[in-house]
Design a protein around this motif. Structure first.
Motif, short mmCIF file in Angstrom:
data_model
loop_
_atom_site.label_atom_id
_atom_site.label_comp_id
_atom_site.label_asym_id
_atom_site.label_seq_id
_atom_site.Cartn_x
_atom_site.Cartn_y
_atom_site.Cartn_z
N GLU A 1 -5.07 -2.30 6.24
CA GLU A 1 -5.17 -1.15 5.32
C GLU A 1 -5.55 -1.64 3.91
O GLU A 1 -6.41 -1.07 3.24
CB GLU A 1 -3.84 -0.41 5.29
N MET B 1 0.84 -1.20 0.00
CA MET B 1 0.00 0.00 0.00
C MET B 1 0.87 1.25 0.00
O MET B 1 0.36 2.36 -0.12
CB MET B 1 -0.91 0.01 1.23
N TRP C 1 -9.13 -0.88 1.95
CA TRP C 1 -9.14 -0.26 0.62
C TRP C 1 -9.82 -1.19 -0.39
O TRP C 1 -10.67 -0.75 -1.17
CB TRP C 1 -7.70 0.06 0.20
#
Lengths: 100, 392
Positions: free
Chosen positions: B188, B140, B192
């Protein structure tokens, strides 16, 4: 916009799709976008739908297509014409056929 | 006669059996366009440098690939997967993609997204693949991504590609590769991924990495060092404990049983296969043992599917260790042991892969199917244990 289909109309298959007979299933595969509701869809037609599809040569009227079908399928003429109109309306909405 | 509700039926090909009388001879074809890649991923089992001219010279020509695709259509194939290496690296990608779509194939593309330019996104928008593109995301953040890809600028390029697909509303899903540098980013990543409109389940991950498909001891050392331990892997796989157990109850009742001495208990070579970058047809994406690949330059998909693969599928294990363990082990469904993994790890088709054996045993212990000391191939009442676990 409402799609108007009439028996005197002449219809032809759209160019942006491929029809394939795969293992006894008649499959319509869009090439360009905008044919299905999403860009992942393919479609199938039953035996009657395929028979109509095969006769959409861009020359015959829908009434002539229905008349040709009445020799292949059982059913009263009004029913066959109704199914022809029904299928073409749906195919027009999906941009799979065009009216000439 | 009543009119039907709809004259045109939508076909959800992945959701129910489309074909009423069995599958076509070739249901899905994998086309490995190239082994070259513009990334240099640390864990990858296949990638060659993008400018490897020797590899490029040996690759199938545009015409040869078109011929394979044409034959696939003649065998009633409906879907082709374009993979690699990075399939978009080929200069003729667009030509081959449009060709495949125009002859009535749905195209599944495996890509790292770094080469998805505005032009490519426009192409996918105008001529949709009809299958969700699958993108592997290596991190990420720039640091985590590029510590895997080892190519400066690749993070930015991948996110540009992904954003172009989002902007053009081109369906795609993302997958992860769990590496030391991105393991802390799972939450994360999943947060997303959940916002991507076409993700209908959490992303899948590679974490028990394959060794090099073409066998390479030096690179294998590196891949081995990146693999999660069986216990770490099991902790990640079972993060959502309840969902995992529910899923496994159904899975175990269907797929857990000893496989016997036949090496091929999967579906490889049945209704599908993978044409590699050089014209060899493999029963699956991974299996490149010279005895199991068919030269398409001297034959045809049809001959391979009708005559060559069925013989391969009959191969029986000869290795005593395999016969004593794997052939008798009821954890088959949990274990990645297969001829391809055996080939990549040991250079033979029937050698037990300890790593996968340990992973399967760790999962079986977690599910309560075996106790700490047991070896699954020694368990005689395995049917009762599965019944107890699955609740029927």
């Amino acid at each position: 916009m409402e799609t108007i289909v009439d028996l005197n109309g002449v219809y032809a298959l759209a160019e942006d799709l491929v029809a394939r007979d795969i293992h006894g299933e008649f499959i319509i595969i869009p090439i360009t976008s905008g044919i299905g509701e999403s860009d992942e869809e393919i479609f199938s037609l039953n035996e009657f739908g395929k028979a109509i599809w095969d006769k959409l040569d861009g020359k015959r009227t829908l009434k002539e297509v229905a008349r040709a079908l009445s020799s292949e399928f059982e059913g009263a003429k009004p029913e066959i014409e109704r199914d022809c109109l029904g299928l073409i309306e749906e195919l027009l909405k999906r941009k799979m056929v065009v009216k000439l | 006669m009543m009119p039907p509700e709809s004259y045109v039926e939508k076909v959800f090909i992945n959701r129910y059996p489309l074909w009423k009388s069995g599958k076509p001879l070739l249901f899905r074809l994998d086309m490995e366009f190239t082994e070259r890649c513009n990334n240099n991923c640390i864990h990858c089992g296949i990638n060659l440098p993008k400018d490897d001219l020797e590899a490029q010279k040996k690759e199938l020509s545009t015409g040869e690939i078109k011929n394979i695709l044409r034959e696939a259509v003649s065998l009633e194939c409906l879907s082709v997967r374009f993979t690699g290496g990075e399939p978009l690296l080929r200069g003729d990608f667009e030509e081959l993609y449009v060709f495949a779509r125009k002859i009535g194939l749905r195209v599944l593309i495996f890509t790292n997204a770094t080469l998805i330019t505005k032009h490519v996104a426009d192409l996918f928008s105008r001529i949709p693949p009809l299958e969700k593109i699958e993108i592997t995301v290596y991190g990420m953040k720039k640091n985590s991504y590029e510590s895997a890809s080892r190519i400066p600028g690749s993070f930015k390029a991948a996110w540009r590609g992904i954003n172009l697909l989002l902007e053009k509303k081109i369906p795609f899903i993302v997958k992860g590769a769990l590496l030391p540098a991105n393991r802390m980013e799972i939450d994360e990543f999943e947060e997303w991924a959940a916002k991507i409109p076409w993700m209908d389940k959490p992303p899948s991950y590679s974490m028990f990495f394959h060794l090099r498909c073409r066998r390479d001891e030096q690179k294998n050392k590196c891949i081995n060092s990146l693999r999660l331990s069986p216990e770490e892997g099991q902790r990640i796989v079972t993060r959502c404990k309840e969902r995992y157990i529910e899923r496994m109850k159904e899975f175990c009742s269907k797929f857990m049983h000893p496989s016997g001495d036949k090496l091929f208990s999967c579906g490889s070579g049945q209704g599908g296969g993978c044409a590699d970058a050089y014209g060899n047809f493999q029963p699956c994406l991974m299996l490149r043992h010279p005895d199991t690949v068919y030269n398409l330059k001297k034959g045809s998909l049809k001959d391979a599917l009708e005559n060559f693969f069925p013989k391969i599928r009959e191969i029986k294990a000869l290795n005593w260790d395999y016969l004593n363990r794997c052939a008798r082990c009821f954890l088959k469904g949990l274990c990645d042991q297969c001829p391809a993994e055996s080939w990549m790890e040991h250079g033979s088709l029937d050698t037990p892969v300890e790593y996968f054996c340990e992973i399967a045993h760790a999962q079986a212990r977690f599910l309560g199917l075996i106790n700490a000391e047991e070896k699954a191939w020694e368990v005689e009442d395995w049917k009762a244990r599965i019944s107890n676990f699955a609740g029927h």
